[in-house]
Scaffold this motif. Structure first.
Motif, PDB file in Angstrom:
ATOM      1  N   TYR A 260       0.851  -1.200   0.000  1.00  0.00           N
ATOM      2  CA  TYR A 260       0.000   0.000   0.000  1.00  0.00           C
ATOM      3  C   TYR A 260       0.881   1.243   0.000  1.00  0.00           C
ATOM      4  N   ALA A 267      -5.246   3.515   4.303  1.00  0.00           N
ATOM      5  CA  ALA A 267      -4.581   2.227   4.569  1.00  0.00           C
ATOM      6  C   ALA A 267      -5.478   1.325   5.417  1.00  0.00           C
ATOM      7  N   THR A 289       3.595  -1.177   3.853  1.00  0.00           N
ATOM      8  CA  THR A 289       2.756   0.019   3.939  1.00  0.00           C
ATOM      9  C   THR A 289       3.646   1.248   3.895  1.00  0.00           C
ATOM     10  N   ILE A 298      -2.691   0.258  -4.464  1.00  0.00           N
ATOM     11  CA  ILE A 298      -2.333  -1.061  -3.937  1.00  0.00           C
ATOM     12  C   ILE A 298      -1.710  -1.857  -5.072  1.00  0.00           C
TER      13      ILE A 298
END
Ligand SMILES: Nc1nc2c(ncn2[C@@H]2O[C@H](COP(=O)(O)OP(=O)(O)OP(=O)(O)O)[C@@H](O)[C@H]2O)c(=O)[nH]1
Ligand SMILES: [Mg+2]
Length: 369
Positions: A260, A267, A289, A298
């Motif tokens: 992400y 998120a 992330t 993504i």
């Protein structure tokens, strides 16, 4: 890009290696046709099989080229790639050189490149190719699917580009497919160089995923308009059908990565069980992330997928449908002839007169009075 090397085999393979070179990957190419390979000027290391001039879409010629030259080819590959962890062999499945050479070459390299994992970037042809190409593609993919210890197989689907751009020329489709596949691999490799407070996706995570045997896809999607976990999950799932790779058809992802990038509040909407609801939860998931103010995106990597039966059946379908016609074409090649109805007329053609030579005395006596 040092940990992944790209070895192009045949024309399409060389074209992918060319783009990979410009992105900083270590590359090399092999071809039976020197003229094809020479246009890929960015690839410095090249091996042309001596005594060949292309394989003319005949896989058995590609196979023969490896049988006769495997020592030189293996030596060339060993010399060309230093310190890589994964070698991806790139080729089209429906020609002669790449399709015929690559499966046996990959199988040999698995024994000859200890410490390097080997995977494939195999191009699946678009819907417009003819019977001969379809046969090549099906044979090649069957061989690839049966290689033990092979890492990720990326099936680049030219039809995915054709669907999105029906008006594009072949050349545009090829170029764009080549770019997208290398871009996807480059992006996931680049992510492993970033650091994050929230969860790093490092090179070992990536290699764990890519070393999984089976079909692998990489896809990305922006999440800008998604407001709920369900919407986010469905956007991600849609991206698995719209990437440059053969669309995901069945359940059974073995290893996966979810990366992400974007603002923190988005998120939270990535809900793993929901994302994998349709294809089944993988054995292992590696997440990354990276919080930033850029558009939320993504990137997913799904590995260990089965070979796409439906996509393959679509390739085989038109062969099945035309079985009789195709068989009669082959029979015709050796039996056809033309019978003329005017063979009697050959006698009408001027013939060199045959001069009868007689004796002088007989001529003299002919004029005697
Ligand atoms: N994505 C992509 N597909 C390509 C490219 N070039 C050719 N193709 C596909 O590959 C098929 C032709 O295969 P080639 O790679 O030219 O064949 P080859 O391995 O050089 O084998 P021969 O020419 O038969 O010796 C076409 O039908 C396309 O499906 C390319 O640059 N990118
Ligand atoms: Mg060629």
């Amino acid at each position: 890009m040092k940990s992944i090397g790209i070895l192009g085999v045949g024309q399409a393979g060389g074209n992918i290696a060319e783009i990979a070179s410009s992105m900083g990957f270590e590359t090399a190419l092999i071809n039976t046709n020197q003229r094809d390979g020479l246009v890929n000027t960015r690839v410095e290391k090249k091996y042309f099989i001596p005594g060949y001039n292309g394989a003319g879409q005949d896989r058995s010629i590609g196979l023969k080229a490896v049988n006769e030259n495997y020592k030189e080819i293996i030596d060339f590959v060993q010399r060309s790639f230093k310190n890589i962890r994964l070698l991806l062999v790139a080729f089209s499945t429906d020609g002669g050189t790449g399709s015929g050479m690559s499966p046996i070459l990959i199988d040999l390299l698995l024994d000859q490149l200890p410490g390097v994992n080997i995977g494939a970037i195999a191009i699946v042809p678009d819907r417009n190719v003819l019977a001969g190409n379809r046969i090549n593609a099906v044979e090649c993919i069957e061989e690839i699917s049966k290689i033990d210890s092979l890492s990720s197989v990326f099936l680049v689907d030219n039809d995915q580009m054709r669907k999105l751009n029906p008006q594009s020329s072949k050349h545009e489709i090829y170029l764009s497919s080549n770019h997208q596949v290398m871009e996807a691999i480059k992006n996931v490799l680049q992510v492993t160089k970033k650091s994050s407070f929230y969860g790093n996706f490092d090179e070992t995570d990536l290699m764990n995923i890519l070393n999984t045997r089976g079909v692998t896809i990489i896809s990305s999607t922006t999440l800008t308009d998604a407001k709920t976990t369900t919407e986010v999950a469905s956007k991600i799932e849609q991206s698995w059908g719209n990437s440059i790779f053969c669309p995901v058809e069945s359940i059974g992802v073995i290893r996966a990565g979810l990366i992400y990038e974007g603002p923190e509040k988005m998120a939270k909407l990535v809900n793993v069980p929901l994302v994998f609801e349709r294809v089944g939860e993988p054995l292992e998931l590696f997440e990354g992330t990276y919080i930033s103010e850029s558009d939320p995106t993504i990137t997913s990597i799904l590995a260990g997928l089965s070979f796409p039966t439906r996509r393959m059946r679509a390739l085989e379908g038109s062969l099945e449908k035309n079985k009789e016609r195709l068989q009669s074409l082959v029979n015709k090649e050796h039996t056809q002839k033309y019978d003329s109805k005017i063979s009697w007329a050959s006698n009408l053609k001027a013939k060199t007169p045959q001069r009868q030579t007689g004796s002088v005395t007989s001529k003299l006596s002919k004029y005697k009075r």
